[in-house]
Design a protein around this motif. Structure first.
Motif, PDB file in Angstrom:
ATOM      1  N   VAL A   1       0.835  -1.205   0.000  1.00 19.09           N
ATOM      2  CA  VAL A   1       0.000   0.000   0.000  1.00 19.09           C
ATOM      3  C   VAL A   1       0.868   1.253   0.000  1.00 19.09           C
ATOM      4  O   VAL A   1       0.584   2.225  -0.706  1.00 19.09           O
ATOM      5  N   ASN A   2       1.946   1.229   0.775  1.00 18.56           N
ATOM      6  CA  ASN A   2       2.847   2.379   0.818  1.00 18.56           C
ATOM      7  C   ASN A   2       3.507   2.615  -0.533  1.00 18.56           C
ATOM      8  O   ASN A   2       3.642   3.759  -0.991  1.00 18.56           O
ATOM      9  N   ALA A   3       3.926   1.507  -1.198  1.00 17.32           N
ATOM     10  CA  ALA A   3       4.529   1.630  -2.532  1.00 17.32           C
ATOM     11  C   ALA A   3       3.526   2.226  -3.516  1.00 17.32           C
ATOM     12  O   ALA A   3       3.867   3.116  -4.317  1.00 17.32           O
ATOM     13  N   TYR A   4       2.284   1.764  -3.445  1.00 13.65           N
ATOM     14  CA  TYR A   4       1.229   2.279  -4.333  1.00 13.65           C
ATOM     15  C   TYR A   4       1.046   3.781  -4.135  1.00 13.65           C
ATOM     16  O   TYR A   4       0.993   4.551  -5.098  1.00 13.65           O
ATOM     17  N   ARG A   5       0.961   4.196  -2.880  1.00 15.44           N
ATOM     18  CA  ARG A   5       0.744   5.614  -2.584  1.00 15.44           C
ATOM     19  C   ARG A   5       1.924   6.469  -3.044  1.00 15.44           C
ATOM     20  O   ARG A   5       1.729   7.582  -3.559  1.00 15.44           O
ATOM     21  N   THR A   6       3.136   5.937  -2.866  1.00 15.74           N
ATOM     22  CA  THR A   6       4.325   6.682  -3.291  1.00 15.74           C
ATOM     23  C   THR A   6       4.340   6.866  -4.801  1.00 15.74           C
ATOM     24  O   THR A   6       4.581   7.980  -5.310  1.00 15.74           O
ATOM     25  N   PHE A   7       4.090   5.780  -5.535  1.00 10.13           N
ATOM     26  CA  PHE A   7       4.046   5.885  -7.000  1.00 10.13           C
ATOM     27  C   PHE A   7       2.977   6.874  -7.445  1.00 10.13           C
ATOM     28  O   PHE A   7       3.215   7.718  -8.321  1.00 10.13           O
ATOM     29  N   ARG A   8       1.797   6.771  -6.845  1.00  6.33           N
ATOM     30  CA  ARG A   8       0.695   7.642  -7.245  1.00  6.33           C
ATOM     31  C   ARG A   8       1.028   9.113  -7.000  1.00  6.33           C
ATOM     32  O   ARG A   8       0.717   9.984  -7.806  1.00  6.33           O
ATOM     33  N   GLN A   9       1.678   9.394  -5.866  1.00  7.70           N
ATOM     34  CA  GLN A   9       2.035  10.774  -5.564  1.00  7.70           C
ATOM     35  C   GLN A   9       3.087  11.294  -6.525  1.00  7.70           C
ATOM     36  O   GLN A   9       3.024  12.435  -6.986  1.00  7.70           O
TER      37      GLN A   9
ATOM     38  N   PRO B   1       9.202   8.119 -12.142  1.00  5.71           N
ATOM     39  CA  PRO B   1       9.963   7.256 -11.237  1.00  5.71           C
ATOM     40  C   PRO B   1      10.844   6.300 -12.044  1.00  5.71           C
ATOM     41  O   PRO B   1      10.389   5.726 -13.036  1.00  5.71           O
ATOM     42  N   ILE B   2      12.094   6.163 -11.626  1.00  2.39           N
ATOM     43  CA  ILE B   2      12.997   5.194 -12.243  1.00  2.39           C
ATOM     44  C   ILE B   2      13.205   4.067 -11.234  1.00  2.39           C
ATOM     45  O   ILE B   2      13.770   4.285 -10.158  1.00  2.39           O
ATOM     46  N   VAL B   3      12.735   2.889 -11.588  1.00  2.00           N
ATOM     47  CA  VAL B   3      12.651   1.766 -10.657  1.00  2.00           C
ATOM     48  C   VAL B   3      13.721   0.731 -10.983  1.00  2.00           C
ATOM     49  O   VAL B   3      13.985   0.434 -12.145  1.00  2.00           O
ATOM     50  N   ASN B   4      14.315   0.194  -9.937  1.00  2.00           N
ATOM     51  CA  ASN B   4      15.226  -0.943 -10.090  1.00  2.00           C
ATOM     52  C   ASN B   4      15.090  -1.806  -8.850  1.00  2.00           C
ATOM     53  O   ASN B   4      14.599  -1.361  -7.813  1.00  2.00           O
ATOM     54  N   GLU B   5      15.508  -3.039  -8.965  1.00  2.00           N
ATOM     55  CA  GLU B   5      15.562  -3.884  -7.780  1.00  2.00           C
ATOM     56  C   GLU B   5      16.683  -3.379  -6.880  1.00  2.00           C
ATOM     57  O   GLU B   5      17.718  -2.901  -7.349  1.00  2.00           O
ATOM     58  N   ASN B   6      16.462  -3.466  -5.577  1.00  2.00           N
ATOM     59  CA  ASN B   6      17.482  -3.022  -4.628  1.00  2.00           C
ATOM     60  C   ASN B   6      18.547  -4.110  -4.513  1.00  2.00           C
ATOM     61  O   ASN B   6      18.637  -4.828  -3.520  1.00  2.00           O
ATOM     62  N   ASP B   7      19.374  -4.216  -5.545  1.00  2.00           N
ATOM     63  CA  ASP B   7      20.384  -5.278  -5.618  1.00  2.00           C
ATOM     64  C   ASP B   7      21.408  -5.186  -4.497  1.00  2.00           C
ATOM     65  O   ASP B   7      22.015  -6.182  -4.107  1.00  2.00           O
TER      66      ASP B   7
END
Length: 254
Positions: free
Chosen positions: A114-122, A130-136
């Motif tokens: 839910v937090n990830a969803y809200r962050t992306f939406r904002q 947003p530039i997304v990558n796995e936290n390698d």
């Protein structure tokens, strides 16, 4: 009409296959294409591989690390350099970006989901890409997505995207790897993922020595995304302008 678009670009498109150095011309085209989509009113998320490949190049390594600890160390070196490259290019076009690093648990645990969803939406509401990558750097094996094709499909599902574009080093899906099989047939449209079995599609396991994906992971990602109602396209990473053409109705990719 404004649409939400997730674009995934892999290491094979971001780097030069013979040296592992960043393919700056391709990255610049991607940045230009995504910035143009934003100016047209679309919401855009970029899922970008490349941290380990860029880290290898920066450290002078000639092959991808095999141990988790080495991969994490190399990713830590490469991620900063990769995001700086994106920031420099997007800033030249006055397009703000944000870095979002995820592990599987961020999308598996309800509160973090839910937090990830809200962050992306904002971020999207603010006009940011947003530039997304796995936290390698921190993810251990059991917390990894395995490849960014899967990550991009899960992100597209999370935000209810209209489109997922998987940019790769071939221009579309083929019945076999066209780089090695001259009889490989292009596949123009797949309405159901299960159709691929009937077409006897053979898919390679990996793209390049620098990447972790391949056509297998792209088909798996397409299965995840289409199940969530996200239209999915596989097209050539070195021609990102195809995204705009596909949105306008041209039959490019699959």
């Amino acid at each position: 009409m404004s649409q939400t678009i997730v674009v995934k670009i892999g290491t094979s498109s971001l780097t030069q296959p013979d040296t592992g150095y960043l393919a700056l011309a391709t990255i610049a085209q991607v940045v230009d294409s995504l910035s143009r989509l934003r100016k047209q009113g679309h919401q855009v998320i970029l899922v970008s591989s490349g941290a380990v490949g860029v880290g290898c190049m920066r450290l002078g390594l000639t092959e991808r690390p095999r141990t988790i600890s080495m991969k994490q160390a190399v990713a830590a070196v490469g991620q900063g350099r990769l995001i700086r490259t994106y920031d420099d290019l997007f800033t030249a076009l006055q397009q703000p970006i944000a870095q979002v690093l995820l592990t599987r648990s961020d999308l598996a645990q309800r509160s973090r989901y839910v937090n990830a969803y809200r962050t992306f939406r904002q971020l999207l509401k603010l006009g940011v890409i947003p530039i997304v990558n796995e936290n390698d750097t921190l993810a251990v094996e059991e917390l990894k997505f395995g490849d960014n094709d899967t990550l991009s499909a899960l992100v597209a599902s999370l935000i209810g995207a209209d489109w997922l574009f998987l940019l790769t080093d071939v221009d579309r899906l083929y019945s076999a790897d066209p780089r090695y099989d001259p009889n490989a047939r292009p596949i123009a449209l797949v309405n159901q993922i299960d159709e691929l079995e009937a077409l006897h599609v053979e898919v390679g396991d990996r793209g390049t020595s620098w990447g972790t994906g391949g056509m297998v992971t792209k088909i798996s990602a397409a299965r995840i995304a289409t199940t969530a109602g996200v239209r999915t396209v596989i097209t050539e990473g070195r021609s990102p302008q195809n995204i705009e053409k596909i949105l306008q109705g041209e039959a490019i990719g699959v």
